[in-house]
Design a protein around this motif. Sequence first.
Motif, PDB file in Angstrom:
ATOM      1  N   VAL A   1      42.414  46.584  39.843  1.00 56.43           N
ATOM      2  CA  VAL A   1      43.497  46.171  38.943  1.00 56.43           C
ATOM      3  C   VAL A   1      43.615  47.156  37.792  1.00 56.43           C
ATOM      4  O   VAL A   1      44.721  47.518  37.378  1.00 56.43           O
ATOM      5  N   GLY A   2      42.487  47.626  37.271  1.00 59.79           N
ATOM      6  CA  GLY A   2      42.510  48.620  36.196  1.00 59.79           C
ATOM      7  C   GLY A   2      43.219  49.894  36.602  1.00 59.79           C
ATOM      8  O   GLY A   2      43.898  50.525  35.788  1.00 59.79           O
ATOM      9  N   GLN A   3      43.080  50.282  37.872  1.00 54.29           N
ATOM     10  CA  GLN A   3      43.750  51.487  38.364  1.00 54.29           C
ATOM     11  C   GLN A   3      45.235  51.252  38.608  1.00 54.29           C
ATOM     12  O   GLN A   3      46.056  52.147  38.398  1.00 54.29           O
ATOM     13  N   LEU A   4      45.585  50.050  39.068  1.00 53.88           N
ATOM     14  CA  LEU A   4      46.966  49.788  39.471  1.00 53.88           C
ATOM     15  C   LEU A   4      47.873  49.353  38.320  1.00 53.88           C
ATOM     16  O   LEU A   4      49.072  49.628  38.342  1.00 53.88           O
ATOM     17  N   VAL A   5      47.342  48.666  37.336  1.00 58.13           N
ATOM     18  CA  VAL A   5      48.153  48.132  36.245  1.00 58.13           C
ATOM     19  C   VAL A   5      47.949  49.014  35.019  1.00 58.13           C
ATOM     20  O   VAL A   5      46.868  49.055  34.440  1.00 58.13           O
ATOM     21  N   GLU A   6      48.985  49.722  34.644  1.00 58.33           N
ATOM     22  CA  GLU A   6      48.908  50.615  33.489  1.00 58.33           C
ATOM     23  C   GLU A   6      49.119  49.831  32.197  1.00 58.33           C
ATOM     24  O   GLU A   6      50.007  48.986  32.110  1.00 58.33           O
ATOM     25  N   GLY A   7      48.311  50.104  31.211  1.00 61.01           N
ATOM     26  CA  GLY A   7      48.497  49.528  29.889  1.00 61.01           C
ATOM     27  C   GLY A   7      48.049  48.095  29.719  1.00 61.01           C
ATOM     28  O   GLY A   7      48.340  47.475  28.700  1.00 61.01           O
ATOM     29  N   ALA A   8      47.347  47.541  30.680  1.00 62.46           N
ATOM     30  CA  ALA A   8      46.880  46.161  30.560  1.00 62.46           C
ATOM     31  C   ALA A   8      45.613  46.134  29.716  1.00 62.46           C
ATOM     32  O   ALA A   8      44.746  47.002  29.838  1.00 62.46           O
ATOM     33  N   SER A   9      45.512  45.142  28.856  1.00 59.67           N
ATOM     34  CA  SER A   9      44.305  44.992  28.061  1.00 59.67           C
ATOM     35  C   SER A   9      43.159  44.535  28.955  1.00 59.67           C
ATOM     36  O   SER A   9      43.361  44.132  30.105  1.00 59.67           O
ATOM     37  N   LYS A  10      41.945  44.583  28.416  1.00 62.50           N
ATOM     38  CA  LYS A  10      40.782  44.182  29.193  1.00 62.50           C
ATOM     39  C   LYS A  10      40.887  42.715  29.583  1.00 62.50           C
ATOM     40  O   LYS A  10      40.571  42.335  30.713  1.00 62.50           O
ATOM     41  N   ARG A  11      41.357  41.889  28.681  1.00 63.69           N
ATOM     42  CA  ARG A  11      41.465  40.453  28.960  1.00 63.69           C
ATOM     43  C   ARG A  11      42.483  40.172  30.065  1.00 63.69           C
ATOM     44  O   ARG A  11      42.225  39.388  30.981  1.00 63.69           O
TER      45      ARG A  11
END
Length: 77
Positions: A35-45
């Motif tokens: 998810v960290g790789q696929l979703v740009e700009g998402a916060s850690k939460r």
Amino acid sequence: MGKVRPAYIKRVGRALMEQYPDRFSDDFEHNKQVVGQLVEGASKRVRNRIAGYITSQVKRLKEASEESVKTSEEGGS
């Protein structure tokens, strides 16, 4: 009673599962990285909440498919 999640978490999670069905597993840590790789700009939460939703959905689908195989084996024998 199930966990209540915001609609945007479910919407993004479903979209990612539709676009990349083979990249997710029932391991939260793996899903968190994907998810960290696929979703740009998402916060850690937000990333963790999406990964948790996807993990729960993958587990639910896995259980449902195992149950259907089990019932089809019982009925066919």
